[in-house]
Design an enzyme around this catalytic site. Structure first.
Site, PDB file in Angstrom:
ATOM      1  N   CYS A 158       0.833  -1.197   0.000  1.00  0.00           N
ATOM      2  CA  CYS A 158       0.000   0.000   0.000  1.00  0.00           C
ATOM      3  C   CYS A 158       0.871   1.252   0.000  1.00  0.00           C
ATOM      4  O   CYS A 158       2.075   1.198   0.271  1.00  0.00           O
ATOM      5  CB  CYS A 158      -0.902   0.050   1.237  1.00  0.00           C
ATOM      6  SG  CYS A 158      -1.960  -1.383   1.475  1.00  0.00           S
ATOM      7  N   ASP A 164      19.334  38.102 -12.749  1.00  0.00           N
ATOM      8  CA  ASP A 164      18.061  38.384 -13.411  1.00  0.00           C
ATOM      9  C   ASP A 164      17.432  39.647 -12.833  1.00  0.00           C
ATOM     10  O   ASP A 164      17.308  39.799 -11.608  1.00  0.00           O
ATOM     11  CB  ASP A 164      17.119  37.192 -13.228  1.00  0.00           C
ATOM     12  CG  ASP A 164      15.803  37.367 -13.945  1.00  0.00           C
ATOM     13  OD1 ASP A 164      15.738  37.080 -15.148  1.00  0.00           O
ATOM     14  OD2 ASP A 164      14.831  37.802 -13.286  1.00  0.00           O
TER      15      ASP A 164
END
Length: 495
Positions: free
Chosen positions: A34, A454
């Site tokens: 599971c 940037d």
């Protein structure tokens, strides 16, 4: 890779969904494995074994739980972000390389012998490349059985199985049901008829608005579009093209795939997951970034911000080059000009090149526009100079990039070696650190890129009270490792 038993058992006992896909719980008394968040009764300690991968659990003789569907759990964030051989191998297997090129092809791409690669993967994951690919084939087949009306024989070969017998045996072993029994029990699916409709799991939270805003500002006619809370785009896949529709929801991203060849289902799903960064661990990322007082308020206001990734590495690299030192709108205008020229070259007919481009949002229609994806590298490389609409130096960079990709000298796939790809990018004329970093972040999936030079990032940093100079921002950003790409997205949002 070793798993700490107590750590894993506590996650299972609390049904913590954050660990879905990170490990799998196998119960010896039931023969079932599971995901950690399975709602079933917590098994006793003495009956539990933990596995790193679903393939390892299947190799151990366990079948997938029909209640929690562990094979459909989100991918491990570790394999999504790691730059080593195992991480690269997992990304390539997810993209279907073993089905198309076999284990020899995978080993060649990674630069190892088949035997040594099998040894590495088995040591880390408890299963070799064939077993890992087999587990993926089983999941692909189950999706096709439950969501399409294709014949079972067609599904077997579409999922990558070599024979009908192998298909039947694998499905029976993994799901304890034959393909025909799975089809009898298939759930009711809702979505477009004639398409593959499925749900892509993720670890919450997911800040879908930031993804849709980012993609929406950069859509290209014929490639992608954003309509409200839905993102659509064309994909170029190994066996043909496809159109995908992604709509974020609670715990799932609802996906509708229209494939020209159903063999492309697994790579299409892998690329959709990459686009929305669905295998990330937002709790770990946000937990680290929130430790910086300058980002704490932004993290609290917008939890689960992801890195908008790419479905096509070459497309992303071209976008990065075209976007150098121009606005997003200016880059879009240039790209549309290029796309129209490429469409004309493919059809053999001249295509008018617009001087301006509308940026109005897409509207809903009964006949959505055809989305074909970004042109391949060889088509872009062969375009005339008039198709580019940019300075000669930048045009030469796009050509050099396209030729390198078309010739196989530059690999921009998610399984590429990050350091090698960055070095080869910067060797091309006109590509510097900013462009190479942008491509590494969005195309190759590097989670630790900070573009400190940037302008928008520096503006966002200043708005948050962070250092505004490139050098000071880079120094401050060291505390954001290894999640600097996620910090960069937040700086852009703050700008």
């Amino acid at each position: 890779m070793e798993l700490d038993f107590e750590h894993c058992y506590r996650a299972v006992d609390s049904r913590d969904p954050r660990f879905d896909g990170c490990f799998y719980t196998a119960v010896r008394t039931t023969g079932i494995y599971c995901r950690p968040s399975c709602p079933a009764i917590t098994p006793k300690r003495q009956n539990v074994t933990f596995y790193v991968s679903a393939a390892a659990a299947q190799r151990g003789g366990f079948r997938a739980c029909r209640r929690c569907r562990p094979d459909a759990a989100p991918g491990s964030p570790e394999w999504d972000t790691r730059a080593d051989t195992v991480g690269r191998a997992m990304r390539l297997i997810g993209d279907g390389i073993v089905d198309r090129e076999g284990v020899p092809g995978l080993a060649a791409r990674l630069g190892y012998t088949e035997r040594h690669l099998n040894r590495i993967l088995t040591a880390e994951l408890g299963a070799g490349p064939l077993a890992l690919a087999r587990a993926q084939r089983a999941q692909t087949a189950r999706i096709l059985v439950e969501t399409t009306d294709l014949g079972l024989a067609e599904i077997a070969f579409a999922a990558g199985f070599g024979s009908i017998r192998q298909f039947n045996d694998t499905m029976l072993e993994v799901y304890a049901r034959s393909p025909s029994q799975l089809r009898e029990r298939r759930p009711v699916t809702r979505g477009e008829p004639g398409a593959v409709n499925l749900r892509l799991a993720y670890r919450p939270p997911l800040h879908a608005e930031s993804l849709l805003e980012f993609f929406g500002a950069r859509t290209l006619p014929g490639v992608d579009e954003v309509d409200g809370h839905t993102y659509r785009r064309g994909l170029n896949l190994p066996n043909g093209t496809a159109t995908v529709t992604l709509q974020p929801g609670d715990r799932w991203v609802h996906a509708t795939l229209r494939l020209n060849d159903v063999r492309d289902l697994a790579p299409a799903v892998a690329r959709c997951r990459r686009l929305f960064d669905l295998d990330a661990d937002p709790v770990a990322v946000d937990g680290l970034l929130a430790g910086d007082p300058a980002l704490a308020a932004a993290v609290e206001a917008e939890p689960g911000v992801r890195v908008p990734r790419a479905a096509d590495g070459f497309e992303m690299a071209v976008r990065a080059v075209v976007g150098q030192q121009v606005s997003v709108a200016g880059a879009r205008t240039t790209l549309v000009r290029m796309l129209r020229a490429a469409a004309g070259a493919s059809s053999g007919e001249p295509t008018p090149i617009p001087q301006t481009v509308t940026t109005a949002p897409a509207t809903t229609s009964t006949a959505p526009p055809d989305l074909t994806g970004f042109p391949p590298a060889d088509v872009i490389a062969a375009l005339p100079d008039t198709a580019f609409g940019m300075p000669a130096a930048r045009r030469a960079t796009v050509r050099a990039l396209a030729e390198a990709v078309a010739d196989g000298k530059l690999d921009l796939d998610p399984g590429a070696d990050r350091a090698e790809t960055t070095a080869r990018l910067t060797d091309l004329p006109g590509i510097g650190a900013w462009t190479a970093g942008y491509v590494a972040m969005r195309a190759i999936g590097d989670p630790d890129v900070l573009l400190s030079t940037d302008l928008a990032a520096r503006r966002g940093a200043a708005n948050l009270g962070l250092p505004g100079s490139a050098k000071a921002l880079a120094a401050h950003g060291e505390r954001w490792r290894p999640w600097r790409s996620y910090a960069l997205i937040r700086l852009w949002r703050a700008a």
